[in-house]
Design a protein around this motif. Sequence first.
Motif, mmCIF file in Angstrom:
data_model
loop_
_atom_site.group_PDB
_atom_site.id
_atom_site.type_symbol
_atom_site.label_atom_id
_atom_site.label_comp_id
_atom_site.label_asym_id
_atom_site.label_seq_id
_atom_site.Cartn_x
_atom_site.Cartn_y
_atom_site.Cartn_z
ATOM 1 N N LEU A 328 0.822 -1.210 0.000
ATOM 2 C CA LEU A 328 0.000 0.000 0.000
ATOM 3 C C LEU A 328 0.855 1.259 0.000
ATOM 4 N N LYS A 332 -1.760 2.688 -3.735
ATOM 5 C CA LYS A 332 -3.021 2.678 -3.007
ATOM 6 C C LYS A 332 -4.129 2.150 -3.917
ATOM 7 N N ARG A 335 -10.174 2.142 -4.005
ATOM 8 C CA ARG A 335 -11.326 1.852 -3.138
ATOM 9 C C ARG A 335 -11.065 2.495 -1.789
ATOM 10 N N LYS A 336 -12.093 2.483 -0.964
ATOM 11 C CA LYS A 336 -11.919 3.017 0.392
ATOM 12 C C LYS A 336 -11.048 2.060 1.196
ATOM 13 N N LEU A 337 -10.048 2.593 1.850
ATOM 14 C CA LEU A 337 -9.160 1.764 2.656
ATOM 15 C C LEU A 337 -9.880 1.253 3.895
ATOM 16 N N THR A 338 -9.524 0.055 4.306
ATOM 17 C CA THR A 338 -10.034 -0.438 5.580
ATOM 18 C C THR A 338 -9.340 0.314 6.704
ATOM 19 N N GLU A 341 -5.756 -0.801 7.041
ATOM 20 C CA GLU A 341 -4.885 -0.302 5.977
ATOM 21 C C GLU A 341 -4.556 1.171 6.201
ATOM 22 N N ARG A 342 -5.544 1.942 6.574
ATOM 23 C CA ARG A 342 -5.318 3.383 6.787
ATOM 24 C C ARG A 342 -4.366 3.626 7.952
#
Length: 478
Positions: A328, A332, A335-338, A341-342
């Motif tokens: 990541l 990136k 999609r929206k990161l979990t 992940e963020r």
Amino acid sequence: MNKHTEVTLQDVLDSKERRAEAQHSMRLKYSAQGDTLISMTVNMPGNRKYTDDTVQLIYFALHQLRLKFAEQGLQLSEEQIFHWNAGPVALVSVQGNAHQCKKLAIQIEQESPSGRLLDLDVFDADGNLISRDEYQLPRRICMVCERPAVECVRSRAHQPEEVRSAVKHLLLSFHSEQTKVVPDAVIQIASKALEAMLAEVACSPAPGLVDRFNAGAHQDMDFFTFIHSSSALVSSLLRCTLAGWTHSGDCTELLPVLRKIGLDGEKDMFAATNGVNTQKGLLFLLGITAAATALHIRKMGSSACIEGILQTVADMCQGLVAQELSPLEKNKPDRKLTAGERLFLEYGITGIRGELESGLTVLSAVALPRLEQAFSAGLSVNDAMVDTLIALIAVTPDTTILNRHNPQVLASVQQQAAGILHAGGMLTETGRQLIREWDDSLIQMNISPGGSADLLAAAYYFYSIKSYIRAFPGNRRG
């Protein structure tokens, strides 16, 4: 074949002759490769030998034999089943040592009460019958009493009605056993995982968390939401455990299977909670640990240990951070990161992936010793778990706190937890009072240490599994 036809003496004599001919034919067919021959019949008193029960018993014995052959790496050359009025017969030719096969046959006869109705005769490549006497085992006992069966038969010690009653009891045992669709060990392990889920949410007061007293720093769930959620996840926990129990090959290949099961579990959870995420992370954690437990115990038996299970967890999750989080930093996804992940990108926190890849070192270093210490000090299950929760909050880089707040808030929470531990935690009245007050404070600040709560459930799970392992026959003392 009519299953209601009464057997005659001629039927019995014809069956013995045909069975001998079939055995001879199969033995000749595989004599060049030195196969062992196994002949399976049902010991069914009375004048009806071919029934639904006897057919089911033969197929059951054949299935058990296949499983044991697979476990031992034995190759089955051929199997034949004969449906005769004098009773069904199964013949199996296997590429294996006759004495090894005899031991497996004896296991099938002895592993359950209904095994008394089965006769598994084993012949070596030369046609010699392998006797139980060669292993200095006692003769098979009578269906009615505890005396050797051969003595009771010769002396006609029991009336026909006694024998029929005993057979009926054995058949009832057989049919009840068939409802056990998974091994007992799998059920026990999965049950411990479910118990851990329920114990974690039940321990109170759990600062900032849903417990029996309040909903913590949550507006969309309460204690009963977790009851619904945990109940919905029973199937997934059982499937994860069974996946570990039946897995062969590299243990890293098991993780994708568990994730597929987990996705099914998430759907069940959301359906039960009306879309509220109560235990998604905990399902991931306990699903993997239950599978690792089953895999390790199946392999090691009475030599299994907690350290071995934790190492299996680490082996299963080897490279998880490098495969899923590290990329990541360069690319990136669209999609929206979990949350995980963020937090990795913002703070370098590896979260539950890192914990699992390390073999859950926080459990062996902090949680399990603290939990055992609390129990040794005489605390109840509830109080010991609350005490261990505080210890976990003090050291865990809790991703739930970070997701809602920031590293400064996390550091403050950890410092407060350490202060409560210094005051004695649940071991002192001062510590208990601080915990009650801290619960109110965290609720007001909307702080929920959910990551620590998941690790607490895992700690309770491993504490329970440790007791389960101690109960293995090879580990019992005294």
